[in-house]
Write a protein that holds these residues in place. Structure first.
Motif, mmCIF file in Angstrom:
data_model
loop_
_atom_site.group_PDB
_atom_site.id
_atom_site.type_symbol
_atom_site.label_atom_id
_atom_site.label_comp_id
_atom_site.label_asym_id
_atom_site.label_seq_id
_atom_site.Cartn_x
_atom_site.Cartn_y
_atom_site.Cartn_z
ATOM 1 N N UNK A 103 0.868 -1.170 0.000
ATOM 2 C CA UNK A 103 0.000 0.000 0.000
ATOM 3 C C UNK A 103 0.908 1.225 0.000
ATOM 4 N N UNK A 104 0.806 2.009 -1.053
ATOM 5 C CA UNK A 104 1.558 3.248 -1.185
ATOM 6 C C UNK A 104 0.930 4.302 -0.282
ATOM 7 N N UNK A 105 1.750 4.881 0.591
ATOM 8 C CA UNK A 105 1.323 5.949 1.488
ATOM 9 C C UNK A 105 2.118 7.184 1.061
ATOM 10 N N UNK A 106 1.466 8.058 0.329
ATOM 11 C CA UNK A 106 2.148 9.148 -0.360
ATOM 12 C C UNK A 106 2.537 10.317 0.534
ATOM 13 N N UNK A 107 3.760 10.789 0.319
ATOM 14 C CA UNK A 107 4.231 12.033 0.930
ATOM 15 C C UNK A 107 4.269 13.153 -0.100
ATOM 16 N N UNK A 108 3.592 12.951 -1.222
ATOM 17 C CA UNK A 108 3.550 13.984 -2.258
ATOM 18 C C UNK A 108 2.785 15.202 -1.767
ATOM 19 N N UNK A 109 3.119 16.333 -2.334
ATOM 20 C CA UNK A 109 2.534 17.603 -1.906
ATOM 21 C C UNK A 109 1.185 17.879 -2.559
ATOM 22 N N UNK A 110 0.913 17.236 -3.695
ATOM 23 C CA UNK A 110 -0.355 17.467 -4.384
ATOM 24 C C UNK A 110 -0.788 16.191 -5.108
ATOM 25 N N UNK A 111 -2.057 16.170 -5.474
ATOM 26 C CA UNK A 111 -2.623 14.964 -6.071
ATOM 27 C C UNK A 111 -2.062 14.672 -7.459
ATOM 28 N N UNK A 112 -1.704 15.701 -8.224
ATOM 29 C CA UNK A 112 -1.103 15.456 -9.544
ATOM 30 C C UNK A 112 0.212 14.697 -9.421
ATOM 31 N N UNK A 113 1.046 15.084 -8.453
ATOM 32 C CA UNK A 113 2.314 14.372 -8.225
ATOM 33 C C UNK A 113 2.049 12.941 -7.780
ATOM 34 N N UNK A 114 1.073 12.761 -6.894
ATOM 35 C CA UNK A 114 0.664 11.424 -6.464
ATOM 36 C C UNK A 114 0.266 10.589 -7.674
ATOM 37 N N UNK A 115 -0.613 11.132 -8.523
ATOM 38 C CA UNK A 115 -1.103 10.395 -9.692
ATOM 39 C C UNK A 115 0.042 9.974 -10.608
ATOM 40 N N UNK A 116 0.965 10.901 -10.871
ATOM 41 C CA UNK A 116 2.096 10.617 -11.754
ATOM 42 C C UNK A 116 2.963 9.504 -11.184
ATOM 43 N N UNK A 118 2.154 7.246 -8.794
ATOM 44 C CA UNK A 118 1.408 6.000 -8.615
ATOM 45 C C UNK A 118 1.301 5.219 -9.923
ATOM 46 N N UNK A 119 1.403 5.900 -11.067
ATOM 47 C CA UNK A 119 1.381 5.207 -12.364
ATOM 48 C C UNK A 119 2.504 4.183 -12.477
ATOM 49 N N UNK A 120 3.607 4.397 -11.762
ATOM 50 C CA UNK A 120 4.768 3.505 -11.820
ATOM 51 C C UNK A 120 4.622 2.288 -10.917
ATOM 52 N N UNK A 121 3.556 2.230 -10.144
ATOM 53 C CA UNK A 121 3.420 1.215 -9.102
ATOM 54 C C UNK A 121 2.310 0.217 -9.433
ATOM 55 N N UNK A 122 2.604 -1.093 -9.290
ATOM 56 C CA UNK A 122 1.595 -2.113 -9.601
ATOM 57 C C UNK A 122 0.722 -2.512 -8.407
ATOM 58 N N UNK A 123 0.767 -1.763 -7.317
ATOM 59 C CA UNK A 123 0.077 -2.147 -6.089
ATOM 60 C C UNK A 123 -1.007 -1.150 -5.712
ATOM 61 N N UNK A 124 -1.495 -1.277 -4.504
ATOM 62 C CA UNK A 124 -2.574 -0.442 -3.987
ATOM 63 C C UNK A 124 -2.033 0.865 -3.416
ATOM 64 N N UNK A 125 -2.944 1.782 -3.123
ATOM 65 C CA UNK A 125 -2.551 3.048 -2.489
ATOM 66 C C UNK A 125 -3.614 3.491 -1.510
ATOM 67 N N UNK A 126 -3.164 4.160 -0.471
ATOM 68 C CA UNK A 126 -4.062 4.922 0.375
ATOM 69 C C UNK A 126 -4.491 6.107 -0.475
ATOM 70 N N UNK A 127 -5.789 6.383 -0.618
ATOM 71 C CA UNK A 127 -6.194 7.527 -1.433
ATOM 72 C C UNK A 127 -5.502 8.811 -0.974
ATOM 73 N N UNK A 128 -5.053 9.622 -1.927
ATOM 74 C CA UNK A 128 -4.322 10.841 -1.589
ATOM 75 C C UNK A 128 -5.135 11.728 -0.657
ATOM 76 N N UNK A 129 -6.433 11.757 -0.831
ATOM 77 C CA UNK A 129 -7.300 12.622 -0.022
ATOM 78 C C UNK A 129 -7.304 12.233 1.459
ATOM 79 N N UNK A 130 -6.879 11.022 1.783
ATOM 80 C CA UNK A 130 -6.881 10.559 3.170
ATOM 81 C C UNK A 130 -5.626 11.026 3.914
ATOM 82 N N UNK A 131 -5.413 12.339 3.948
ATOM 83 C CA UNK A 131 -4.210 12.909 4.561
ATOM 84 C C UNK A 131 -4.170 12.668 6.073
#
Length: 180
Positions: A103-116, A118-131
């Motif tokens: 599960x990817x837990x993003x430290x990105x500053x914005x959702x566009x960076x998260x989206x970009x 996460x495209x490289x990852x074949x797994x799940x993610x915590x939704x970016x909005x769940x800060x």
């Protein structure tokens, strides 16, 4: 990459003494085993959908099984060491998926960076909005620098290691996985 002052970097001795206060539980072991991951990660995760601009919802409670391990991958698009480690983790994941989910837990500053990223990852993610959950997870596992990979048992959320990044790099064949 450091999100907090370097004097607060992960200290396994402090982590071992750490007591969870995540969402009202006095310790993570008090959470029922079937709901441990839901309590930790929230009810919903996401995966890539059919089209590249779409995500599908995955219910966290479906990540069960006594022989399944979950890697919580704290990372960010802006972090050079993260961008270097992610391809190594993808290789490892592709060898072990079925026994291992990430599960990817993003430290990105914005959702566009998260989206970009996460495209490289074949797994799940915590939704970016769940800060809020991201912040609670970072505190729970004393994550002060990225990349960090925490391995937990899916059925209990018991921590196997907070040093998953080092384990993947030192044991890329997974001979000693899950690195208890």
């Amino acid at each position: 990459c450091v999100d907090k002052p370097s004097h607060l970097l992960l200290n396994p001795l402090n982590f071992a003494r750490h007591t969870s206060t995540l969402r009202g539980a006095s310790t993570i072991s008090q959470v029922s085993s079937t709901m441990a991951l839901v309590e930790l990660l929230g009810e919903k995760l996401q995966k890539k959908g059919e089209s590249e601009d779409e995500y599908e919802t995955v219910e966290t409670k479906t990540l069960t099984g006594k022989d399944l391990y979950i890697g919580l991958y704290f990372s960010g698009h802006w972090c050079g060491p993260c961008r270097g480690f992610t391809p190594e983790l993808v290789k490892f994941y592709n060898e072990f998926k079925g026994d291992f989910e990430i599960v990817f837990v993003s430290s990105d500053k914005d959702e566009d960076s998260f989206d970009t990223y996460f495209e490289e990852m074949p797994w799940l993610a915590l939704p970016f909005a769940d800060r809020k959950i991201k912040s609670e997870l970072s505190e729970e596992f004393n994550v002060t620098g990225i990349p960090t990979l925490v391995i937990v048992k899916a059925d209990t959320a018991d921590v196997m290691t907070v040093n998953g990044r080092e384990a993947v790099l030192e044991d890329p064949t997974g001979k000693d996985f899950p690195w208890k």
